[in-house]
Design an enzyme around this catalytic site. Sequence first.
Site, PDB file in Angstrom:
ATOM      1  N   GLU A   1      12.266   7.274  29.042  1.00 13.21           N
ATOM      2  CA  GLU A   1      11.973   7.169  30.469  1.00 13.21           C
ATOM      3  C   GLU A   1      13.286   7.380  31.212  1.00 13.21           C
ATOM      4  OE1 GLU A   1       9.732   3.544  31.248  1.00 13.21           O
ATOM      5  OE2 GLU A   1       7.877   4.598  30.712  1.00 13.21           O
TER       6      GLU A   1
ATOM      7  N   LYS B   1       9.045  -1.699  24.328  1.00 14.91           N
ATOM      8  CA  LYS B   1      10.237  -1.458  25.137  1.00 14.91           C
ATOM      9  C   LYS B   1      11.459  -2.174  24.584  1.00 14.91           C
ATOM     10  CE  LYS B   1       7.932   0.484  28.674  1.00 14.91           C
ATOM     11  NZ  LYS B   1       8.282   1.767  29.296  1.00 14.91           N
TER      12      LYS B   1
ATOM     13  N   THR C   1      10.529   4.846  35.894  1.00 15.55           N
ATOM     14  CA  THR C   1      10.675   6.271  35.589  1.00 15.55           C
ATOM     15  C   THR C   1      10.670   7.106  36.858  1.00 15.55           C
ATOM     16  OG1 THR C   1       9.485   5.835  33.556  1.00 15.55           O
ATOM     17  CG2 THR C   1       9.765   8.148  34.170  1.00 15.55           C
TER      18      THR C   1
ATOM     19  N   HIS D   1       5.391   8.835  38.850  1.00 16.19           N
ATOM     20  CA  HIS D   1       5.216   8.375  37.464  1.00 16.19           C
ATOM     21  C   HIS D   1       4.019   7.432  37.359  1.00 16.19           C
ATOM     22  CE1 HIS D   1       6.146   6.841  33.467  1.00 16.19           C
ATOM     23  NE2 HIS D   1       6.131   5.617  33.956  1.00 16.19           N
TER      24      HIS D   1
ATOM     25  N   THR E   1      17.499   0.211  25.073  1.00 14.78           N
ATOM     26  CA  THR E   1      17.618   0.800  26.405  1.00 14.78           C
ATOM     27  C   THR E   1      19.041   1.328  26.474  1.00 14.78           C
ATOM     28  OG1 THR E   1      16.054  -0.768  27.352  1.00 14.78           O
ATOM     29  CG2 THR E   1      17.547   0.339  28.887  1.00 14.78           C
TER      30      THR E   1
ATOM     31  N   ASP F   1      12.987  -4.440  34.178  1.00 15.79           N
ATOM     32  CA  ASP F   1      12.642  -3.042  34.407  1.00 15.79           C
ATOM     33  C   ASP F   1      11.457  -2.962  35.357  1.00 15.79           C
ATOM     34  OD1 ASP F   1      13.020  -0.315  34.060  1.00 15.79           O
ATOM     35  OD2 ASP F   1      11.551  -0.202  32.453  1.00 15.79           O
TER      36      ASP F   1
ATOM     37  N   ASP G   1      14.963   4.173  29.200  1.00 15.64           N
ATOM     38  CA  ASP G   1      14.115   3.094  28.693  1.00 15.64           C
ATOM     39  C   ASP G   1      13.236   3.667  27.570  1.00 15.64           C
ATOM     40  OD1 ASP G   1      12.445   0.891  28.375  1.00 15.64           O
ATOM     41  OD2 ASP G   1      11.228   1.375  30.126  1.00 15.64           O
TER      42      ASP G   1
ATOM     43  N   GLN H   1       2.762   0.296  22.855  1.00  6.88           N
ATOM     44  CA  GLN H   1       2.463  -0.190  24.213  1.00  6.88           C
ATOM     45  C   GLN H   1       0.955  -0.221  24.485  1.00  6.88           C
ATOM     46  OE1 GLN H   1       4.609   2.108  27.110  1.00  6.88           O
ATOM     47  NE2 GLN H   1       3.876   0.930  28.858  1.00  6.88           N
TER      48      GLN H   1
ATOM     49  N   ARG I   1       4.869   4.578  22.974  1.00  5.87           N
ATOM     50  CA  ARG I   1       3.596   4.587  23.720  1.00  5.87           C
ATOM     51  C   ARG I   1       2.438   4.022  22.920  1.00  5.87           C
ATOM     52  NH1 ARG I   1       5.878   4.912  28.530  1.00  5.87           N
ATOM     53  NH2 ARG I   1       7.172   6.761  28.747  1.00  5.87           N
TER      54      ARG I   1
ATOM     55  N   GLU J   1       4.393  12.207  30.238  1.00  3.27           N
ATOM     56  CA  GLU J   1       3.902  12.985  31.381  1.00  3.27           C
ATOM     57  C   GLU J   1       4.043  14.487  31.139  1.00  3.27           C
ATOM     58  OE1 GLU J   1       5.314  10.975  35.302  1.00  3.27           O
ATOM     59  OE2 GLU J   1       6.524  10.179  33.672  1.00  3.27           O
TER      60      GLU J   1
ATOM     61  N   ARG K   1      -6.443   5.477  33.425  1.00  2.00           N
ATOM     62  CA  ARG K   1      -7.546   4.846  34.147  1.00  2.00           C
ATOM     63  C   ARG K   1      -8.316   5.809  35.041  1.00  2.00           C
ATOM     64  NH1 ARG K   1      -3.380   1.163  34.246  1.00  2.00           N
ATOM     65  NH2 ARG K   1      -2.574   2.091  36.148  1.00  2.00           N
TER      66      ARG K   1
ATOM     67  N   GLU L   1      15.591   6.901  34.072  1.00  2.00           N
ATOM     68  CA  GLU L   1      15.690   5.899  35.137  1.00  2.00           C
ATOM     69  C   GLU L   1      17.140   5.777  35.597  1.00  2.00           C
ATOM     70  OE1 GLU L   1      13.714   2.149  34.467  1.00  2.00           O
ATOM     71  OE2 GLU L   1      12.375   2.996  32.956  1.00  2.00           O
TER      72      GLU L   1
HETATM   73 CA    CA Z   1      10.619   1.843  32.293  1.00  2.00          CA
END
Ligand code: CA
Length: 415
Positions: A194, A246, A342, A128, A250, A121, A226, A233, A230, A356, A137, A196
């Site tokens: 996600e 993840k 994404t 994204h 999927t 992936d 996907d 992660q 969160r 998001e 960040r 995709e």
């Molecule tokens: Ca992904």
Amino acid sequence: MPLTKSWVETANDPTGVFPLNNLPYGVFNDGRGARAGVAIGDKVLDLGALEGLGMVPSVGFRNGALNDFMAEGAGAWTRVRNTLTGLLSEGADAQHQLGSFLHSQAVVTMQLPFTVAEYTDFYAGKHHATNVGTMFRGAENALPPNWLHIPIGYNGRASSVVVSGRDVRRPWGQLKGPDDPAPRFAPSARFDIELEMGAVVGQPSSGPISVDQADANIFGYVLLNDWSARDIQAWEYQPLGPFQAKATSTSISPWVVTKAALEPFRTSTPAREIELLPHLRDTGPMLYAIGLEVTLTPDGGAEEIISRTNYREMYYSAAQQPAHHTTSGCPMRVGDLLGSGTISGPERDNRGSLLELSWGGKEPFKLSNGETRSFIEDGDRLTLRGAANGDGYQIGFGECTARVLPALKNPYGVS
Ligand code: CA
């Protein structure tokens, strides 16, 4: 290119997504075993049966997966497509022979279309990556320093790939928020999607391959969700990237839309902000204009669209991904699945994840039934759809859908 008319009437309906111009491949089962089929209008044509009768080339359509057909190579892909176009065109003599090999899509069960060899992936959508990077960040450091130079990715698990329609269960995992004194083991409270596209590799390679060779080796594309936890992660991802966040599932669409069907919709990647090194440079238009949408159906509620975007928003094409992936000499196999990353667009309602859409849970969004969402609630159904818009026809993928089941009461089955 205009609509190519078929004697299958529903294939000529401009609101449908499976006209004769499309001919996507899948694997179906009507209770008599899994075999390959091709979607035409609201029907699926039994390619296993046609192969048995010698009406299509013998390429493994009775094997219950498309891998053998893909391995035959581009010449066979073209021959089969031409044969099917001939058989299904308006006025074709074959109409009288094929009726018993057409099944309603509504009554067959779709299976995984191919045996997934490996799954990688990527993270190749700039909107994204910028959104997520800004949340985690700050805007100044949103994109990692390598991002504009290589399509970054991680190796996922082929075993976790499931076909659309299969329920997905909320995972447990080790969680630790920034203010928690210690990690705890609990169901994910920030389970997400996600949006995709997945590229399906149809030819093997054993060393570095160029962008053009990578494009030639791609058989087709699927919709891909996907599923992402969160909170799992956030605790696990440094320094080696996502792992258990993840690995739950999927989901992919049951239909693989071929490169040939998407050819009229080729488009270029956006202008490069920093010139890529020669081995990754675009050699022509290698993205596709494919309209995409995400819907959410709350348990017992009505389906509603929560995002609309387009595959052409990607910064890197699918062809640039194997071109990078193989620089190390990494072999690629028939049936490898490459997630795009994404696909978000520039506007708020173009965002391809709930992370998001709710800006990390800080800005929950409203549903028409009065509920709000930051992340997925138990019982929610999430559905991806996608189609390229032609002149009086659409080239679609069908649905990639799944309902989210509550986490197990006790994941180890001990009370
Ligand atoms: Ca992904």
